[in-house]
Scaffold this active site. Structure first.
Site, PDB file in Angstrom:
ATOM      1  N   ASP A  14      -1.235 -11.625   3.046  1.00 59.78           N
ATOM      2  CA  ASP A  14      -1.132 -10.163   3.023  1.00 59.78           C
ATOM      3  C   ASP A  14      -1.514  -9.416   4.300  1.00 59.78           C
ATOM      4  O   ASP A  14      -2.269  -8.446   4.258  1.00 59.78           O
ATOM      5  CB  ASP A  14      -1.965  -9.621   1.854  1.00 59.78           C
ATOM      6  CG  ASP A  14      -1.480 -10.130   0.504  1.00 59.78           C
ATOM      7  OD1 ASP A  14      -0.479 -10.876   0.466  1.00 59.78           O
ATOM      8  OD2 ASP A  14      -2.098  -9.793  -0.508  1.00 59.78           O
ATOM      9  N   ASP A  56       2.196  -8.784  -0.707  1.00 60.80           N
ATOM     10  CA  ASP A  56       2.284  -7.976  -1.916  1.00 60.80           C
ATOM     11  C   ASP A  56       3.622  -7.253  -1.827  1.00 60.80           C
ATOM     12  O   ASP A  56       3.957  -6.702  -0.768  1.00 60.80           O
ATOM     13  CB  ASP A  56       1.149  -6.932  -1.940  1.00 60.80           C
ATOM     14  CG  ASP A  56      -0.010  -7.343  -2.822  1.00 60.80           C
ATOM     15  OD1 ASP A  56      -0.026  -8.480  -3.317  1.00 60.80           O
ATOM     16  OD2 ASP A  56      -0.903  -6.501  -3.027  1.00 60.80           O
ATOM     17  N   HIS A  58       5.170  -4.864  -4.354  1.00 64.40           N
ATOM     18  CA  HIS A  58       5.127  -4.181  -5.636  1.00 64.40           C
ATOM     19  C   HIS A  58       6.343  -3.285  -5.869  1.00 64.40           C
ATOM     20  O   HIS A  58       6.765  -2.578  -4.949  1.00 64.40           O
ATOM     21  CB  HIS A  58       3.884  -3.284  -5.722  1.00 64.40           C
ATOM     22  CG  HIS A  58       2.587  -4.019  -5.623  1.00 64.40           C
ATOM     23  ND1 HIS A  58       2.296  -5.134  -6.378  1.00 64.40           N
ATOM     24  CD2 HIS A  58       1.481  -3.782  -4.875  1.00 64.40           C
ATOM     25  CE1 HIS A  58       1.075  -5.543  -6.089  1.00 64.40           C
ATOM     26  NE2 HIS A  58       0.561  -4.757  -5.169  1.00 64.40           N
ATOM     27  N   SER A  64      -0.944  -2.203 -11.182  1.00 61.91           N
ATOM     28  CA  SER A  64      -2.217  -2.166 -10.453  1.00 61.91           C
ATOM     29  C   SER A  64      -2.507  -0.792  -9.852  1.00 61.91           C
ATOM     30  O   SER A  64      -3.610  -0.546  -9.367  1.00 61.91           O
ATOM     31  CB  SER A  64      -2.226  -3.216  -9.335  1.00 61.91           C
ATOM     32  OG  SER A  64      -1.348  -2.837  -8.284  1.00 61.91           O
ATOM     33  N   HIS A  75       0.201   0.941  -3.217  1.00 60.70           N
ATOM     34  CA  HIS A  75       0.200   0.249  -1.931  1.00 60.70           C
ATOM     35  C   HIS A  75       1.279  -0.836  -1.933  1.00 60.70           C
ATOM     36  O   HIS A  75       1.685  -1.318  -2.979  1.00 60.70           O
ATOM     37  CB  HIS A  75      -1.175  -0.394  -1.662  1.00 60.70           C
ATOM     38  CG  HIS A  75      -1.522  -1.457  -2.644  1.00 60.70           C
ATOM     39  ND1 HIS A  75      -1.998  -1.183  -3.915  1.00 60.70           N
ATOM     40  CD2 HIS A  75      -1.428  -2.820  -2.570  1.00 60.70           C
ATOM     41  CE1 HIS A  75      -2.197  -2.313  -4.571  1.00 60.70           C
ATOM     42  NE2 HIS A  75      -1.853  -3.323  -3.781  1.00 60.70           N
ATOM     43  N   LYS A 100       4.735 -11.682  -3.722  1.00 61.52           N
ATOM     44  CA  LYS A 100       3.979 -11.797  -4.975  1.00 61.52           C
ATOM     45  C   LYS A 100       3.743 -10.429  -5.595  1.00 61.52           C
ATOM     46  O   LYS A 100       3.934  -9.404  -4.949  1.00 61.52           O
ATOM     47  CB  LYS A 100       2.653 -12.526  -4.735  1.00 61.52           C
ATOM     48  CG  LYS A 100       1.714 -11.863  -3.775  1.00 61.52           C
ATOM     49  CD  LYS A 100       0.493 -12.744  -3.539  1.00 61.52           C
ATOM     50  CE  LYS A 100      -0.469 -12.108  -2.564  1.00 61.52           C
ATOM     51  NZ  LYS A 100      -0.970 -10.808  -2.953  1.00 61.52           N
ATOM     52  N   GLU A 107      -0.257  -8.174 -12.558  1.00 66.53           N
ATOM     53  CA  GLU A 107      -0.946  -8.263 -11.277  1.00 66.53           C
ATOM     54  C   GLU A 107      -0.926  -9.723 -10.849  1.00 66.53           C
ATOM     55  O   GLU A 107      -0.876 -10.622 -11.690  1.00 66.53           O
ATOM     56  CB  GLU A 107      -2.385  -7.747 -11.403  1.00 66.53           C
ATOM     57  CG  GLU A 107      -3.179  -7.760 -10.114  1.00 66.53           C
ATOM     58  CD  GLU A 107      -2.514  -7.064  -8.940  1.00 66.53           C
ATOM     59  OE1 GLU A 107      -1.544  -7.620  -8.373  1.00 66.53           O
ATOM     60  OE2 GLU A 107      -2.964  -5.979  -8.563  1.00 66.53           O
ATOM     61  N   ALA A 135      -7.188 -10.096   1.113  1.00 68.09           N
ATOM     62  CA  ALA A 135      -8.585  -9.815   1.389  1.00 68.09           C
ATOM     63  C   ALA A 135      -9.412 -10.957   0.816  1.00 68.09           C
ATOM     64  O   ALA A 135      -9.050 -11.559  -0.193  1.00 68.09           O
ATOM     65  CB  ALA A 135      -9.007  -8.496   0.753  1.00 68.09           C
ATOM     66  N   CYS A 139      -7.057 -11.702  -2.779  1.00 69.36           N
ATOM     67  CA  CYS A 139      -5.952 -12.646  -2.627  1.00 69.36           C
ATOM     68  C   CYS A 139      -6.383 -13.971  -2.016  1.00 69.36           C
ATOM     69  O   CYS A 139      -5.883 -15.029  -2.416  1.00 69.36           O
ATOM     70  CB  CYS A 139      -4.830 -11.995  -1.834  1.00 69.36           C
ATOM     71  SG  CYS A 139      -4.152 -10.585  -2.753  1.00 69.36           S
TER      72      CYS A 139
END
Length: 193
Positions: A14, A56, A58, A64, A75, A100, A107, A135, A139
């Site tokens: 990420d 990520d 989304h 989330s 985000h 992902k 999530e 982070a 993740c």
């Protein structure tokens, strides 16, 4: 001393604008790990070893997001500037990007959850994963947990991670948990050239 072998792969989680300072979910100091991660990328790329980068990705209205009752501000909405890596971040041409958390109602902190990562690694004969990125306490932690559960030998890039630290000390506790699970901390400096 960690000498790289043909059964090693690099997994970086990420590195996306929304997780960097100034982003929708910016992590303080996250930009400081970028040059270190780029050095790891260079080392794996020059040795022809597999590289995986997660993102990520989304959909709008992801579960989330706070607007949907989740814990985070919106985000890394797929295709937006916040979902992309920072300008100048070198992505090797052979690197595989793993998207992902793409399902609106699920999530997914781990790079393995609902992705083909394990199949890729298995097909390549990877036994040892070097894991870093953002982070530490989400993740990275969950990817390490799944990697260990799946039987991979894990090296944690101690100088290439940064925590959200929603609660002070979350990052430290996550590192302790990963080490307890068998991840071995390494640094770029300590790795054999």
């Amino acid at each position: 001393m960690a000498t790289l072998s043909p059964h090693d792969a690099l997994l970086i989680a990420d590195i996306q604008n929304d997780f960097l300072p100034g982003g929708a979910l910016g992590i303080r100091g996250a930009d400081a790990v970028i040059p270190v991660l780029e050095a790891y990328l260079h080392r794996f790329e020059t040795q022809g070893l597999p590289i995986f980068l997660t993102r990520d990705w989304h959909p709008p209205g992801h579960c989330s997001f706070r607007e949907q009752g989740g814990p985070w501000p919106a985000h890394c909405v797929a295709g937006t500037p916040g979902s992309l890596p920072p300008e100048g971040f070198h992505t090797p041409p052979a690197a595989v990007v793993i998207y992902k958390a793409i399902e609106p109602d699920r999530e997914a902190y781990s790079a393995f959850q609902d992705t083909l990562l394990h199949r890729h690694l298995h097909a390549l004969g990877v036994r040892r994963l070097f894991i870093g990125g953002l982070a530490t306490d989400y993740c990275v932690l969950n990817s390490v947990k799944d990697a260990r559960r799946l039987g991979y030998d894990v090296r944690l890039l101690k100088d290439g991670i940064k925590a959200v630290d929603v609660q002070p000390g979350d990052g430290r506790r996550a590192e302790e948990e990963m080490i307890r699970l068998g991840a071995v901390p390494v640094t770029l400096e300590a790795m054999a050239a």
